[in-house]
Design an enzyme around this catalytic site. Structure first.
Site, mmCIF file in Angstrom:
data_model
loop_
_atom_site.group_PDB
_atom_site.id
_atom_site.type_symbol
_atom_site.label_atom_id
_atom_site.label_comp_id
_atom_site.label_asym_id
_atom_site.label_seq_id
_atom_site.Cartn_x
_atom_site.Cartn_y
_atom_site.Cartn_z
ATOM 1 N N ARG A 148 75.224 64.941 13.847
ATOM 2 C CA ARG A 148 76.289 66.311 13.543
ATOM 3 C C ARG A 148 76.690 66.405 15.406
ATOM 4 O O ARG A 148 75.749 66.574 16.304
ATOM 5 C CB ARG A 148 75.257 67.420 13.248
ATOM 6 C CG ARG A 148 75.269 67.672 11.997
ATOM 7 C CD ARG A 148 76.092 67.851 11.165
ATOM 8 N NE ARG A 148 77.387 69.123 11.521
ATOM 9 C CZ ARG A 148 76.834 70.580 11.004
ATOM 10 N NH1 ARG A 148 75.759 70.370 10.354
ATOM 11 N NH2 ARG A 148 77.038 71.854 11.492
ATOM 12 N N GLY B 81 67.844 74.328 20.375
ATOM 13 C CA GLY B 81 67.581 73.809 21.704
ATOM 14 C C GLY B 81 67.708 72.748 21.900
ATOM 15 O O GLY B 81 68.254 72.071 24.164
ATOM 16 N N GLU C 287 57.987 78.101 20.040
ATOM 17 C CA GLU C 287 58.922 79.449 20.441
ATOM 18 C C GLU C 287 58.013 80.447 19.845
ATOM 19 O O GLU C 287 58.012 81.259 20.713
ATOM 20 C CB GLU C 287 60.042 79.214 19.344
ATOM 21 C CG GLU C 287 61.255 77.796 19.549
ATOM 22 C CD GLU C 287 61.773 77.229 18.236
ATOM 23 O OE1 GLU C 287 62.713 76.675 18.729
ATOM 24 O OE2 GLU C 287 61.932 78.494 17.371
ATOM 25 N N ASP D 18 55.762 21.900 31.591
ATOM 26 C CA ASP D 18 54.924 22.111 31.011
ATOM 27 C C ASP D 18 54.771 22.101 29.482
ATOM 28 O O ASP D 18 56.356 21.233 29.279
ATOM 29 C CB ASP D 18 54.394 23.774 30.932
ATOM 30 C CG ASP D 18 54.147 24.452 29.882
ATOM 31 O OD1 ASP D 18 52.709 23.669 29.130
ATOM 32 O OD2 ASP D 18 54.627 25.125 29.019
ATOM 33 N N ASP E 33 54.410 23.578 25.401
ATOM 34 C CA ASP E 33 54.309 24.221 24.690
ATOM 35 C C ASP E 33 54.664 25.607 24.982
ATOM 36 O O ASP E 33 54.570 26.109 26.344
ATOM 37 C CB ASP E 33 52.641 24.302 24.250
ATOM 38 C CG ASP E 33 51.822 23.534 23.339
ATOM 39 O OD1 ASP E 33 52.258 23.259 22.020
ATOM 40 O OD2 ASP E 33 51.043 23.104 23.806
#
Ligand code: GDG
Length: 722
Positions: free
Chosen positions: A10, A30, A379, A497, A499
Site C-alpha cells: 500500500r 508511523g 503508543e 587443496d 575437498d
C-alpha cells in the site's frame, strides 16, 4: 545520482472514490512518517498500490500525475489481483502461516500464481523508475518474491527487505508447498530486517535447511555475495504521541470522557479485527477477573476498540460473531444501571480520540496471541505524560522483547492475565512511574526515525562489506595476469587443496573421488607445472585417487609426503599417538549420543564428523564436544579446530603452511598459485611468498589475495591456464 525507492503493497495514501471523482487521503501511520525522511528527498519515490481499482485510462493518467506530485508512483491492481493475491495468498496463506495459525492456511495454487503475477507487476513498475545502482527498500509479506525478481534485472542495485510480521519456525515454513520460492525470493536482498532476534533466527534456520545456504553471525553465504540478516525493532513517532497527549484537543476529550465515566479504573484495548490479536481470550480473562473478584464490580471498565478489517474473509466474520457474543454475555451478566463492564466499539477513531483513550486509561491490555511488533503498546506508553499507568503485554508480541518493565503475560493463560489485571489495578503509583519512565526512555531513544537511520546505515555497511569481498574477486583482469605470468614461467608450482576446492562437498566423504574432468585438468597442468595436492585426507585415499598421475601429494595437513617419483609415503612430521585413546573415548561418547556422527582416525589427528547428523543437533553436540575437548587439549598440548562439518583435534605444529614452506625451501619458483577453501588452507596462504597468487574458494574473509565462487570456477580457472 543514485536514488532510493520505497516499495510496499500500500502507498502511504488512500485513493477514495467520491462523487464520481477521486481524492487522496494521506496515511498518518508511523511508518509513513518515518520513511517520509527518505522518499520526500531529491529524486526518491514510493511505489505501491493506492488502495482502489481504477479502470479508466484517462483517470489513471490523472492519478499518476497527482501521485507524482506527492513523490509516489502507483501499481494498479485489479479486482482479481486483490481477491487472489491480497485477500488470497497474502492474507489467507502467508498471514496465518506466519502467525502460527496453521489451521487457517489456505493452500490454493491459483492464489499462489496470482502472488507471483502481482510480485512481477510490482517488479515491472519499479523497473520503469529504477536505475541500475539505485537503492530499493521493499516492505512486508505481500512482496516476498520481489527482491530476487529485482536482483535478476538489476544485479548491481542495493536491495533491502523488512518484514513487519513474525517469521515463524522452520516447522511452519516447511508446510508451504512454495517455501523454496519464497525464501529464494527474499534472498535477492542485500539486507533482510526483522523485528526480533527470534524472527531472524527462524529465517536463518529455514534458509539453511531449505536452501542449503550456511550463515555465520547473521551473514548468509549466497551464491556470489553475502547477505546480512538482522533485527531492527520498529519504533513509533514518539514525540507525536507525547505532544498530542498534552494538546488542548486531547485534554478536552479526556475531561469529557472522565466526566461521563466517573472515577472507575479504565482498561484499554485497541486492535484491528484479527484472530492473531487474542481478543476473545482477553474478554474471557476480564470475565474471569470479575467472576473471581466481585470487589471490582462497578470499579473497573474495559474500553475495547476493534477496527474493522478483512471483513469478507470467513475466519474474520466468525471472529466478529464470537466477540459480539462474548461482549454481550459479559455485559448482560454484570452491567448495572450506572456501570457497563465492556465499552465495545467496532470502528476506528480519529487520532485525537485515540490519543485521549491512551492518555485517559489506567491500564493498556495488549495481549495478542502472536504479533510481529505491536505499536499500540508503544503508543500507550508514549501518551502517558505523567508516567502513571500500567502496561500489560503479551510475551508473544515482538514489543515484549524491549518493554521488559511491562507486566508480561502468556495470552493463553486466562487466570494469569486476570491476575495481571489485578496486579495492575493495585500497583503503587511510585512503581508505575518507575516502570513507565524506564520504558519511555527506551522508546524515545529508539523511535521511528532512529529505526530508519539504523536500517539505512546497516545497509551501507553491508554494501561496503560486499564490495571489500568483491574487490578480491578473480575477474577477467586477474585471470589475464595469472595466465600471463604462468605462460612466462620456467618453474611454476601449484598447491591445490582437494575437498571444497577441486570438488564440491558430498554427504559421504568417499563419494568425492576425482571425476574424468578433474583428472584431465590435473594431467594438463602437470605438463608444465609442479602440481601439489595438499589435503587433510588420509594418505591411502589420496594415493589411490591420484595413482599414476604426475603429482606430488601432501596428506593429513602435512604429516605425509609422496612426490611424483616416490614409491612410498614418507613422514613429514614425527607421529606421536599416546594422546589418542583418551580423546577417542570422549569422542565415542558423543557418537553414541548423536545418530549419524562418526570418528575418523588420521595418523596425527582425530576427526569427529557430523555432516550426516540432523541439522541443528549436529551443531549443538559439536559445541558441547568442543568445550569438552578444549579442556582436555591443554593437558596433552593439542589443538582443537572447527572445520566444515567436522571437529578435529591435532598437534599444533602440524599444518599445511608448514608443509608447503618445507616443500619450497630448496628451490626457486617463478610462479606460485595456492587455492583452498577453509581455515586449514589459511595456513598455506600465510606461508606463501608475497609474489604468490593465493585464492580462497567462497566469500569469507581470508589471508588470500583473491576469492573465487566455487569449485566450478576453480576448474574453469585451471582449464584456462592449460
Ligand atoms: C503490522 C504488524 C507491527 C488502531 N486503531 C486506530 C488506529 N490504530 C493504529 C494504531 C497503530 C496501528 O493502527 C496498529 O499497529 P500494530 O502494530 O498494533 O498492528 P498491525 O496493523 O497489525 O501492523 C505489527 C506493525 O505492522 C509495524 O511493523 O507492529 O506486529 O502486524 O499505529 O495507532 N489509528 C487511529 N484510529 C484507530 O481507531 N487513528
Amino acid at each position: 545520482m543514485a536514488k532510493t525507492i520505497i516499495v510496499s503493497n500500500r502507498l502511504p495514501v488512500s485513493l477514495r472514490h467520491k462523487n464520481n471523482k477521486f481524492e487522496f487521503k494521506p496515511s498518518a501511520g508511523g511508518l509513513a512518517t518515518g520513511l517520509g525522511s527518505i522518499y520526500k528527498e531529491g529524486e526518491n519515490i514510493w511505489i505501491g498500490w493506492p488502495g482502489n481499482d481504477v479502470e479508466d485510462p484517462e483517470q489513471r493518467a490523472e492519478i499518476i500525475l497527482e501521485l507524482h506530485e506527492l513523490k509516489m508512483a502507483p501499481v494498479f491492481l485489479n479486482k482479481k489481483d486483490i481477491e487472489e493475491f491480497y485477500e488470497g495468498f497474502s492474507n489467507e496463506t502467508l498471514w496465518p502461516a506466519f502467525h502460527y495459525f496453521t489451521q487457517y492456511i489456505n493452500y490454493d495454487e491459483n492464489h499462489w500464481n496470482a502472488y507471483v503475477r502481482v510480485n512481477e507487476k510490482f517488479c515491472e513498475a519499479i523497473l520503469k523508475k529504477a536505475n541500475p545502482d539505485d537503492t530499493i527498500w521493499v516492505h512486508d509479506y505481500q512482496l516476498l518474491l520481489l527482491p530476487q525478481m529485482l536482483r535478476e534485472k538489476l544485479p548491481q542495485a542495493t536491495i533491502a527487505f523488512f518484514q513487519h510480521i513474525p517469521f515463524p519456525s522452520y516447522e511452519i515454513i516447511r508446510m508451504l508447498p512454495w517455501r523454496k520460492e519464497i525464501l529464494e525470493g527474499m534472498c535477492g536482498s542485500d539486507l533482510l530486517g526483522f523485528h526480533t532476534y527470534d524472527d531472524m533466527r527462524h529465517f536463518l534456520s529455514a534458509v539453511g535447511r531449505l536452501l542449503g545456504l550456511s550463515s555465520e553471525s547473521g551473514y548468509i553465504q549466497a551464491d556470489n555475495r553475502i547477505i546480512n540478516v538482522d533485527s531492527f525493532p520498529m519504533g513509533i513517532d514518539y514525540d507525536k504521541f507525547a505532544k498530542a497527549a498534552k494538546s488542548k484537543k486531547t485534554q478536552n476529550l479526556v475531561k469529557k470522557y472522565r466526566d461521563t465515566l466517573g472515577k472507575q479504573k479504565l482498561l484499554l484495548t485497541i486492535d484491528r479485527l484479527d484472530y492473531s490479536k487474542g481478543i476473545p481470550q482477553r474478554i474471557t480473562a476480564f470475565d474471569t477477573l470479575l467472576k473471581q473478584h466481585p470487589e471490582f464490580h462497578g470499579k473497573v471498565s474495559m474500553i475495547m476498540v476493534v477496527v474493522p478489517s478483512r471483513a469478507k474473509v470467513k475466519s474474520y466474520i466468525e471472529l466478529k460473531e464470537e466477540i459480539d457474543t462474548l461482549v454481550g454475555r459479559i455485559n448482560s451478566n454484570y452491567s448495572t444501571l450506572n456501570w457497563v463492564p465492556v465499552h465495545y466499539f467496532y470502528r476506528s477513531f480519529p487520532f485525537e480520540e485515540l490519543s485521549a483513550f491512551y492518555n485517559l486509561s489506567d491500564i493498556a491490555l495488549v495481549t495478542p496471541l502472536r504479533d510481529g511488533m505491536n505499536l499500540v503498546c508503544k503508543e500507550f506508553v508514549a501518551s502517558k505524560t505523567d508516567q502513571k499507568g500500567v502496561l500489560i503485554l503479551s510475551e508473544m508480541a515482538g514489543a515484549s522483547k524491549e518493554l521488559q518493565e511491562a507486566i508480561l503475560v502468556n495470552p493463553n493463560d486466562m487466570s494469569g492475565v486476570a491476575n495481571a489485571i489485578k496486579e495492575a489495578l493495585s500497583m503503587k503509583e511510585k512503581e508505575q512511574v518507575q516502570r513507565m519512565t524506564s520504558m519511555q526512555e527506551s522508546l524515545k531513544r529508539y523511535d521511528i526515525f532512529q529505526w530508519v537511520k539504523v536500517f539505512m546505515d546497516r545497509l551501507s555497511h553491508v554494501k561496503q562489506k560486499q564490495s571489500e569481498l568483491m574487490s578480491k574477486e578473480v575477474d577477467a583482469e586477474v585471470m589475464a595476469e595469472l595466465h600471463r605470468v604462468f605462460l612466462e614461467a620456467k618453474r611454476p608450482i601449484i598447491f591445490l587443496d582437494y575437498d571444497g576446492t577441486l570438488v564440491g562437498f558430498k554427504s559421504r566423504p568417499e563419494d568425492a573421488y576425482p571425476d574424468e574432468e578433474l583428472k584431465t585438468i590435473v594431467e594438463g597442468l602437470s605438463e608444465k607445472a609442479q602440481v601439489v595436492i595438499i589435503s587433510g585426507r588420509d594418505k591411502e585415499t589420496l594415493g589411490r585417487w591420484f595413482k599414476g598421475q604426475k603429482v606430488d601429494m601432501i596428506a593429513e595437513h602435512g604429516v605425509w609426503l609422496k612426490t611424483r617419483n616416490d614409491k612410498t609415503w614418507q613422514a613429514y612430521a614425527e607421529v606421536d599417538n599416546d594422546w589418542k585413546p583418551d580423546i577417542q573415548q570422549v569422542m565415542e561418547y558423543y557418537v553414541m549420543r548423536t545418530p549419524g556422527a562418526f570418528i575418523e582416525e588420521k595418523h596425527h589427528s582425530l576427526v569427529w564428523h557430523y555432516r550426516k547428523v540432523e541439522s541443528g543437533l549436529g551443531d549443538l553436540r559439536m559445541r558441547e564436544l568442543f568445550s569438552h575437548l578444549k579442556y582436555m587439549a591443554r593437558g596433552h598440548n593439542l589443538q582443537v579446530l572447527e572445520g566444515n562439518m567436522v571437529l578435529e583435534i591435532k598437534r599444533p605444529d602440524i599444518n599445511k603452511g608448514r608443509a608447503a614452506s618445507a616443500f619450497m625451501k630448496d628451490e626457486e619458483f617463478d610462479f606460485i598459485l595456492a587455492i583452498g577453501d577453509d581455515w586449514t588452507d589459511e595456513d598455506t596462504f600465510k606461508a606463501m611468498p608475497k609474489k604468490a597468487f593465493t585464492i580462497r574458494v567462497g566469500y569469507s574473509y581470508t589471508q588470500a589475495n583473491y576469492n573465487i565462487k566455487s569449485p566450478k570456477e576453480v576448474r574453469y580457472l585451471l582449464k584456462k591456464l592449460i
